[in-house]
Design a protein around this motif. Structure first.
Motif, short mmCIF file in Angstrom:
data_model
loop_
_atom_site.label_atom_id
_atom_site.label_comp_id
_atom_site.label_asym_id
_atom_site.label_seq_id
_atom_site.Cartn_x
_atom_site.Cartn_y
_atom_site.Cartn_z
N TYR A 93 14.68 -37.30 5.07
CA TYR A 93 16.26 -37.60 5.08
C TYR A 93 16.61 -38.91 5.30
N GLN A 94 15.79 -39.62 6.29
CA GLN A 94 16.07 -41.16 6.46
C GLN A 94 15.37 -42.15 5.58
N VAL A 95 14.19 -41.49 5.10
CA VAL A 95 13.58 -42.33 3.81
C VAL A 95 14.26 -42.47 2.45
N ARG A 96 14.75 -41.31 1.98
CA ARG A 96 15.43 -41.18 0.80
C ARG A 96 14.73 -41.82 -0.47
N PRO A 97 13.45 -41.20 -0.59
CA PRO A 97 13.03 -41.93 -1.82
C PRO A 97 13.34 -41.27 -2.96
N ALA A 98 13.01 -41.86 -4.23
CA ALA A 98 13.49 -41.44 -5.52
C ALA A 98 12.71 -40.30 -5.49
N CYS A 99 13.44 -39.05 -6.11
CA CYS A 99 12.87 -37.82 -6.26
C CYS A 99 13.14 -37.31 -7.41
N THR A 100 12.14 -36.54 -8.06
CA THR A 100 12.56 -35.64 -9.27
C THR A 100 11.87 -34.41 -9.12
N PHE A 101 12.44 -33.15 -9.42
CA PHE A 101 12.47 -31.81 -9.54
C PHE A 101 12.05 -31.47 -10.91
N VAL A 102 10.92 -30.61 -11.47
CA VAL A 102 10.86 -30.35 -12.88
C VAL A 102 10.15 -29.02 -12.35
N GLU A 103 10.25 -28.22 -13.69
CA GLU A 103 9.69 -26.93 -13.72
C GLU A 103 8.33 -26.99 -14.67
N VAL A 104 7.40 -26.29 -14.18
CA VAL A 104 6.08 -26.37 -14.95
C VAL A 104 5.96 -24.79 -15.21
N SER A 105 5.20 -24.78 -16.28
CA SER A 105 4.92 -23.13 -16.63
C SER A 105 3.86 -22.41 -15.69
N ARG A 106 2.93 -23.20 -15.05
CA ARG A 106 2.12 -22.69 -14.26
C ARG A 106 1.19 -23.90 -13.61
N PHE A 107 0.38 -23.36 -12.23
CA PHE A 107 -0.68 -24.22 -11.82
C PHE A 107 -2.06 -23.69 -12.08
N LEU A 108 -2.98 -24.31 -11.52
CA LEU A 108 -4.46 -23.69 -11.58
C LEU A 108 -4.47 -22.49 -10.96
N ASP A 109 -3.86 -22.01 -9.87
CA ASP A 109 -3.90 -20.82 -9.00
C ASP A 109 -2.51 -20.24 -9.20
N PRO A 110 -2.42 -18.98 -9.77
CA PRO A 110 -0.94 -18.47 -9.67
C PRO A 110 -0.05 -18.08 -8.43
N GLU A 111 -1.09 -18.25 -7.28
CA GLU A 111 -0.29 -18.18 -6.03
C GLU A 111 0.46 -19.43 -5.59
N TRP A 112 0.08 -20.30 -6.23
CA TRP A 112 1.06 -21.68 -6.16
C TRP A 112 2.17 -21.77 -6.67
N LEU A 113 3.23 -22.13 -6.08
CA LEU A 113 4.45 -21.87 -6.19
C LEU A 113 5.14 -23.57 -6.55
N VAL A 114 4.64 -24.37 -5.84
CA VAL A 114 5.07 -25.77 -6.07
C VAL A 114 3.85 -26.53 -5.55
N GLU A 115 4.01 -27.76 -5.96
CA GLU A 115 3.25 -28.92 -5.91
C GLU A 115 4.05 -30.06 -5.91
N PHE A 116 3.55 -31.07 -5.24
CA PHE A 116 4.35 -32.63 -4.98
C PHE A 116 3.29 -33.46 -5.35
#
Length: 142
Positions: A93-116
């Motif tokens: 909240y104080q740093v405020r870096p440039a940030c991009t949100f994207v949707e992907v079809s999947r990750f290596l493990d189907p339990e993973w919902l998000v990666e940064f």
């Protein structure tokens, strides 16, 4: 830098790489200390876990969250972006870096919902890693 993930040597990547003032933290999954997926079904909890891992990787590279200039948030369901954004906002909240949100079809493990991913630039030399850490960073594949 390594996080101890068994995938690092298998794939040939490092959790984080520092070259000069630049630090890049690889896409990081919500892996708990026991190797299981943290926060099953919970985008917010998985985001918090990533941020814990990334903060540790940054620290080992001589950086902090305050040095972060860009983040990328990848979700398998973009409609849940606010859950990841909440965790992101709590840390940046104080740093405020440039940030991009994207949707992907999947990750290596189907339990993973998000990666940064995180990129940082260390502005001061007093937080630079030791000579041995710097040599290790150059030697690690990125």
């Amino acid at each position: 830098m390594t996080s101890g993930s068994p995938l690092e040597p298998e794939i040939g990547f490092s959790r984080a790489v520092r070259i000069g003032p630049y630090v890049s933290v690889a896409g990081t999954a919500p892996i708990a200390d026991d190797g299981a997926t943290a926060g099953l079904g919970d985008v917010y909890a998985q985001s918090v876990r990533f941020l814990d891992i990334a903060e540790q990787a940054l620290r080992e590279a001589g950086a902090t969250l305050a040095d972060v200039i860009r983040t990328r948030v990848m979700l398998v369901d973009i409609t849940r972006w606010r859950e990841a954004a909440r965790a992101h906002g709590e840390r940046f909240y104080q740093v405020r870096p440039a940030c991009t949100f994207v949707e992907v079809s999947r990750f290596l493990d189907p339990e993973w919902l998000v990666e940064f991913e995180v990129d940082a630039v260390v502005a001061t030399v007093d937080r630079a890693p030791s000579a041995s850490q710097t040599a290790a960073h150059r030697a690690l594949p990125g």
